[in-house]
Design an enzyme around this catalytic site. Structure first.
Site, PDB file in Angstrom:
ATOM      1  N   TRP A   1      44.833  -0.690  56.778  1.00  0.00           N
ATOM      2  CA  TRP A   1      44.234   0.570  56.335  1.00  0.00           C
ATOM      3  C   TRP A   1      42.714   0.504  56.338  1.00  0.00           C
ATOM      4  O   TRP A   1      42.041   1.505  56.604  1.00  0.00           O
ATOM      5  CB  TRP A   1      44.817   1.002  54.976  1.00  0.00           C
ATOM      6  CG  TRP A   1      46.232   1.433  55.181  1.00  0.00           C
ATOM      7  CD1 TRP A   1      47.363   0.746  54.838  1.00  0.00           C
ATOM      8  CD2 TRP A   1      46.676   2.603  55.879  1.00  0.00           C
ATOM      9  NE1 TRP A   1      48.474   1.432  55.265  1.00  0.00           N
ATOM     10  CE2 TRP A   1      48.090   2.567  55.903  1.00  0.00           C
ATOM     11  CE3 TRP A   1      46.022   3.695  56.482  1.00  0.00           C
ATOM     12  CZ2 TRP A   1      48.866   3.574  56.510  1.00  0.00           C
ATOM     13  CZ3 TRP A   1      46.785   4.698  57.088  1.00  0.00           C
ATOM     14  CH2 TRP A   1      48.184   4.630  57.090  1.00  0.00           C
TER      15      TRP A   1
ATOM     16  N   ASP B   1      39.510   3.284  48.973  1.00  0.00           N
ATOM     17  CA  ASP B   1      40.798   3.915  49.286  1.00  0.00           C
ATOM     18  C   ASP B   1      41.841   3.269  48.374  1.00  0.00           C
ATOM     19  O   ASP B   1      42.317   2.181  48.641  1.00  0.00           O
ATOM     20  CB  ASP B   1      41.159   3.679  50.753  1.00  0.00           C
ATOM     21  CG  ASP B   1      42.565   4.174  51.075  1.00  0.00           C
ATOM     22  OD1 ASP B   1      43.239   4.729  50.185  1.00  0.00           O
ATOM     23  OD2 ASP B   1      42.996   4.006  52.240  1.00  0.00           O
TER      24      ASP B   1
ATOM     25  N   LYS C   1      52.363   7.505  46.549  1.00  0.00           N
ATOM     26  CA  LYS C   1      52.754   6.209  46.020  1.00  0.00           C
ATOM     27  C   LYS C   1      52.892   6.316  44.492  1.00  0.00           C
ATOM     28  O   LYS C   1      54.012   6.372  44.001  1.00  0.00           O
ATOM     29  CB  LYS C   1      51.748   5.116  46.409  1.00  0.00           C
ATOM     30  CG  LYS C   1      51.876   4.691  47.884  1.00  0.00           C
ATOM     31  CD  LYS C   1      50.894   5.387  48.772  1.00  0.00           C
ATOM     32  CE  LYS C   1      50.587   4.730  50.100  1.00  0.00           C
ATOM     33  NZ  LYS C   1      51.615   4.395  51.016  1.00  0.00           N
TER      34      LYS C   1
END
Lengths: 360, 360
Positions: B102, B172, B196
């Protein structure tokens, strides 16, 4: 539990069958032991939901094979920027038709990216009609022609598709898509926020002709590039899975209702019921020229504006909600999207009759 | 109905209390006769839902008053572009720390907008640790420092907050936010996709320090301008109302659980249970250096890879789903977000023991 008749312009009423199904499947989607909300978008269950939704949507609108269907986020407001970012392709100018509040929003955002040729506007007459097509000053060199086939706030609708020649035609169909059959082949790009006739807020559906994508301007974020979404079947990143699922339930419901030809008849009947009553009556008034009246959003004003608040209060007590007009227009507005029944419209008309009768 | 233990990395399991409440309120939210999906975002009902969600979120994270909380669309992937578009402010370069899949995605998107100074990377060792802070080559003139506190795929987590000096720190936090207490004041921008620990896909939460917004670069779409969203309380256009509502239910559930201190203890216990078992065992293996192991995403490999498919099949039969590792890593991965119970983790460990015992 008593459900109301909800005349909201959006987010708007959904078919009761759809939300009952969503409720019943909430904890356990078809024996998977999971809510759709909990499914990975890469798994075969969600993939099947997503593919069925696209297939049903394509079938409903008879979308030709040379068009991609994208399930995106960001609303029509993101499309106001994505359209120029993807369609300018080196050109510096685009044509816009201004027929109301949402046209103006698209134009304001478009100005960040290109010169706007205002090819036609009905602003000087308060957005109560569509400028006659023969008066439009289209530029054959424009990157595209943008218009808003149904203006949600003033209740003005195009009942035909403009001819833009070789220039791609782009339409913000947020409040009209799926309300009637449509010849998609006439368009370059069609986009719509889901929260009127498609499903719940947080999903935007884009229909785009294949040959128009793949040449975004420099500085376009990946998420604003149609090609990237097309290449990844709208799963470049995690899509709004639950909203996509709800849209699929709506498409399936619409197919069971008989598709767009059937729903168009129902919508026409609903609009006729409401407009006929308004026109037959001195107490209520709709200012839009008859040829351009929206089948989806019906604004009306009371001849005695001091009664507005009482009207809204009594309507709410009678189970008729969200009838207040947009602040920029005032008065009332009844949005009668696909999920609003003929019975709901008749109940509204009966209430309006009774309100007028007893107001004195 | 049998609910499974769902170890998906995202969209992921939600607290059962939350989806039961969503189901029960689906057709009629608290006597309004409407689903939350059907509510106009401008109405007092949805406004109350939205405000309560923000208040609870701020309370959970003790967010200082000089930070805005934005409820947006487009996922972390949109933030990969929004961060440079809003934070460069005339500078040409930003620092990025690369600790996994990511991070790399954020860097690739960032390159569309600025020069990337790769201040540290663990790519050469397969992303199995976090590069020591003293080795980072930070540039004091950078527009910001970007990092990914928890890498969902390799299961690598920062257990401390880096010191970026006067340069705004951007994180992030998609797969770690709300899993433990956090000192928000150390950050310039924190963002997280909801799917999530926050709610369902289609919502992105951004926490941004007031002084960092209002100077987007030219060509930034309105929807990518933090200031515009801040000025409109995240209702510049129709927000993802239902996803916002679900997030609110999750925040409320988390408060009932005792907030972030309490959930952090539960998460630590779950992670300990799983890692201890893996480490005590020759059949299963986690390659991440112990100091950097994620509390949220636990990848593990079987010493006999030819058993992977059988493991997954038998796990699924035992009601343990979505254990397959990311295709780029292989093996297994158990994501154990807030909504996964200690019982779920123990059931997984028992299954793993039994699988090892009977594999011969």
């Amino acid at each position: 539990m008593t459900r109301v008749y909800n005349f909201s312009a959006g987010p708007a009423v959904l078919p009761e069958d759809v939300i009952i199904q969503a409720r019943d499947e909430m904890l356990d989607w078809r024996g998977t032991g999971m809510s759709v909300m909990e499914m990975t978008h890469r798994g075969k269950q969600f993939m099947a939901i997503a593919e069925q939704a696209e297939a049903d949507f394509r079938e409903l609108l008879a979308i030709p094979e040379n068009y991609k269907v994208l399930f995106l986020q960001g609303g029509a407001t993101s499309q106001f920027a994505m359209v120029p970012m993807n369609l300018l392709q080196g050109k510096k100018q685009a044509d816009y038709i201004c027929t109301g509040h949402w046209s103006k929003k698209a134009i304001a955002e478009g100005r960040r990216f290109c010169e706007i040729n205002l090819a036609a506007s009905s602003e000087d007459t308060g957005f109560q009609h569509v400028p006659p097509h023969q008066d439009w000053k289209l530029d054959p060199e424009a990157a595209y022609v943008h218009y808003t086939p149904n203006e949600t706030i003033a209740g003005v609708e195009f009942h035909w598709i403009p001819d833009s020649g070789e220039v791609p035609l782009v339409a913000d169909m947020s409040s009209t898509l799926l309300s009637r059959p449509l010849d998609v082949s006439r368009f370059g790009v069609i986009y719509a926020g889901a929260q009127k006739n498609i499903g719940c807020a947080g999903l935007t559906v884009v229909i785009v002709r294949n040959d128009l994508i793949g040449r975004p301007q420099a500085g376009t974020p990946a998420m604003f590039d149609y090609q990237i979404h097309a290449d990844h079947n709208s799963m470049y990143n995690t899509p709004p899975t639950y909203a996509w699922y709800v849209a699929g339930l709506v498409f399936s419901w619409l197919k069971r209702k008989g598709g767009l030809t059937a729903i168009a008849k129902i919508n026409q009947a609903k609009a006729n019921t409401l407009y006929s009553f308004i026109d037959s009556n001195d107490f209520y008034y709709n200012p839009v020229e008859r040829a351009f009246r929206s089948r989806m959003n019906v604004p009306f004003i009371l001849s005695e504006q001091q009664l507005d608040e009482i009207f809204l209060e009594q309507a709410k007590k009678a189970g008729l909600t969200n009838l207040k007009g947009h602040r920029s227009v005032g008065g009332m507005r009844a949005s009668i999207y696909n999920a609003m029944s003929q019975e709901g419209v008749e109940t509204l008309v009966e209430f309006m009759k009774e309100f007028e009768r007893t107001r004195a």
